[in-house]
Write a protein that holds these residues in place. Structure first.
Motif, mmCIF file in Angstrom:
data_model
loop_
_atom_site.group_PDB
_atom_site.id
_atom_site.type_symbol
_atom_site.label_atom_id
_atom_site.label_comp_id
_atom_site.label_asym_id
_atom_site.label_seq_id
_atom_site.Cartn_x
_atom_site.Cartn_y
_atom_site.Cartn_z
ATOM 1 N N PHE A 200 -0.408 10.370 7.696
ATOM 2 C CA PHE A 200 0.113 10.201 6.335
ATOM 3 C C PHE A 200 0.657 8.786 6.133
ATOM 4 O O PHE A 200 0.340 8.121 5.137
ATOM 5 N N LYS A 201 1.485 8.332 7.074
ATOM 6 C CA LYS A 201 2.065 6.989 6.949
ATOM 7 C C LYS A 201 0.985 5.915 6.967
ATOM 8 O O LYS A 201 1.039 4.953 6.191
ATOM 9 N N ARG A 202 -0.015 6.092 7.845
ATOM 10 C CA ARG A 202 -1.094 5.109 7.926
ATOM 11 C C ARG A 202 -1.903 5.072 6.629
ATOM 12 O O ARG A 202 -2.156 4.002 6.062
ATOM 13 N N ASP A 203 -2.309 6.253 6.154
ATOM 14 C CA ASP A 203 -3.099 6.314 4.920
ATOM 15 C C ASP A 203 -2.294 5.831 3.717
ATOM 16 O O ASP A 203 -2.847 5.220 2.793
ATOM 17 N N PHE A 204 -0.993 6.121 3.731
ATOM 18 C CA PHE A 204 -0.143 5.707 2.615
ATOM 19 C C PHE A 204 -0.088 4.183 2.527
ATOM 20 O O PHE A 204 -0.211 3.599 1.443
ATOM 21 N N HIS A 205 0.097 3.534 3.665
ATOM 22 C CA HIS A 205 0.189 2.074 3.655
ATOM 23 C C HIS A 205 -1.131 1.451 3.224
ATOM 24 O O HIS A 205 -1.154 0.433 2.502
ATOM 25 N N LYS A 206 -2.231 2.057 3.617
ATOM 26 C CA LYS A 206 -3.539 1.568 3.182
ATOM 27 C C LYS A 206 -3.695 1.700 1.665
ATOM 28 O O LYS A 206 -4.249 0.819 1.001
ATOM 29 N N ILE A 210 2.729 -0.446 1.023
ATOM 30 C CA ILE A 210 4.186 -0.372 1.076
ATOM 31 C C ILE A 210 4.535 0.895 1.848
ATOM 32 O O ILE A 210 3.710 1.798 1.961
ATOM 33 N N THR A 211 5.757 0.955 2.390
ATOM 34 C CA THR A 211 6.146 2.168 3.115
ATOM 35 C C THR A 211 6.379 3.305 2.131
ATOM 36 O O THR A 211 6.761 3.066 0.971
ATOM 37 N N PRO A 212 6.188 4.563 2.571
ATOM 38 C CA PRO A 212 6.431 5.691 1.665
ATOM 39 C C PRO A 212 7.846 5.714 1.108
ATOM 40 O O PRO A 212 8.047 5.975 -0.077
ATOM 41 N N GLN A 213 8.846 5.414 1.959
ATOM 42 C CA GLN A 213 10.235 5.490 1.498
ATOM 43 C C GLN A 213 10.501 4.500 0.358
ATOM 44 O O GLN A 213 11.129 4.850 -0.644
ATOM 45 N N ARG A 214 10.024 3.270 0.504
ATOM 46 C CA ARG A 214 10.269 2.264 -0.536
ATOM 47 C C ARG A 214 9.508 2.597 -1.816
ATOM 48 O O ARG A 214 10.027 2.441 -2.928
ATOM 49 N N TRP A 215 8.281 3.074 -1.660
ATOM 50 C CA TRP A 215 7.480 3.429 -2.837
ATOM 51 C C TRP A 215 8.119 4.586 -3.593
ATOM 52 O O TRP A 215 8.211 4.570 -4.823
ATOM 53 N N LEU A 216 8.571 5.602 -2.858
ATOM 54 C CA LEU A 216 9.184 6.766 -3.497
ATOM 55 C C LEU A 216 10.446 6.372 -4.261
ATOM 56 O O LEU A 216 10.664 6.808 -5.399
#
Length: 271
Positions: A200-206, A210-216
């Motif tokens: 999830f973290k890898r696909d999210f950054h792609k 940006i990191t999931p926490q900052r984007w959220l």
């Protein structure tokens, strides 16, 4: 205590809440069948919202992201009987049924004041007063009774109850854009999109760079800004709708991001 929960067994409980409101954000591992005795329950999802009053019976399917707000009303506590319909229980039940369920999207179902379901769930109340361990065979019979009633009053419900698969890998961008306001752990977001936490973290950054926490946090603050400035909503009414745990955390994050607190911003906009 504002919030009290009595258990017949881990799958059947009676809750009694007397505070101002009780909010939780969830994507339950089990289907949850609820009979609301008094008070009001609001359920907010990405596409729609529901309001249930006394006498309502409703089913929240598993893995459905939602904000659930329980509110005492008319001088009475928020009081409800809730029954968990676990995958294990349902597998055992459907092993004895000749069912090939059709694929259908899970959705919150309402069985408003249906006498069969009300009777089934109301019959549990005396058991909450029993101090010793509740016999497992009786609890099992009550759960089977509830499942059987649901199937009797909704012929299409097998498409929900008899579906045991984990979520498939789905498009990450569209899912997160739709559900960012729900304050879920990243592990849960990963599971609901068919991914491990690492994937999830890898696909999210792609996808977002940006990191999931900052984007959220950014997305939630932007939504809050819109609700404050365009909809004229009060900070106390929107912090929980935009994924923040409490008002003070929301105000701190908002001021850090925009340079003004929510109340300061509203005052500036009205000048």
């Amino acid at each position: 205590m504002d919030y009290q929960v009595n258990y017949i067994n881990p799958e059947i409980k009676l809750s009694n809440y007397t505070g101002r409101l009780f909010k939780t954000e969830a994507a339950f591992n089990d289907h949850l069948l609820v009979w609301l005795i008094s008070g009001e329950t609001k359920i907010i999802q990405a596409d729609e919202s529901f309001v249930f009053g006394p006498g309502s019976t409703f089913l929240i399917p598993r893995n459905q992201l939602a904000t659930i707000i329980n509110i005492p009303k008319d001088g009475l506590p928020h009081k409800a009987v809730a029954m968990h319909l676990s995958v294990k229980r349902l597998r055992d039940f459907y092993d004895h049924q000749n069912v090939t369920p059709k694929t259908a999207a899970s959705r919150i179902l309402s069985f408003h004041k249906h006498p069969l379901l009300e009777s089934c769930l109301a019959s549990l109340i005396p058991y909450f007063e029993i101090q010793e361990n509740f016999p497992e065979n009786i609890a099992s019979l009550k759960i089977i009774e509830a499942i059987s009633i649901l199937r009797n009053i909704d012929p299409d419900i097998d498409s929900i109850l008899a579906s045991f698969d984990d979520p498939n890998k789905i498009d990450l961008i569209s899912f997160m854009e739709k559900n960012f306001m729900f304050n879920m752990p990243l592990e849960k977001f990963g599971y609901l999109t068919g991914r491990s936490l690492t994937t999830f973290k890898r696909d999210f950054h792609k996808a977002f760079n940006i990191t999931p926490q900052r984007w959220l946090t950014k997305k939630r603050l932007e939504l809050a800004y819109y609700q404050l400035t365009e909809k004229n909503k009060k900070p106390v009414d929107i912090y929980y709708q935009t994924g923040f745990e409490n008002l003070s955390h929301f105000s701190f994050a908002f001021k850090k991001h925009f340079g003004h607190s929510p109340t300061e911003l509203q005052r500036i906009k009205t000048q």
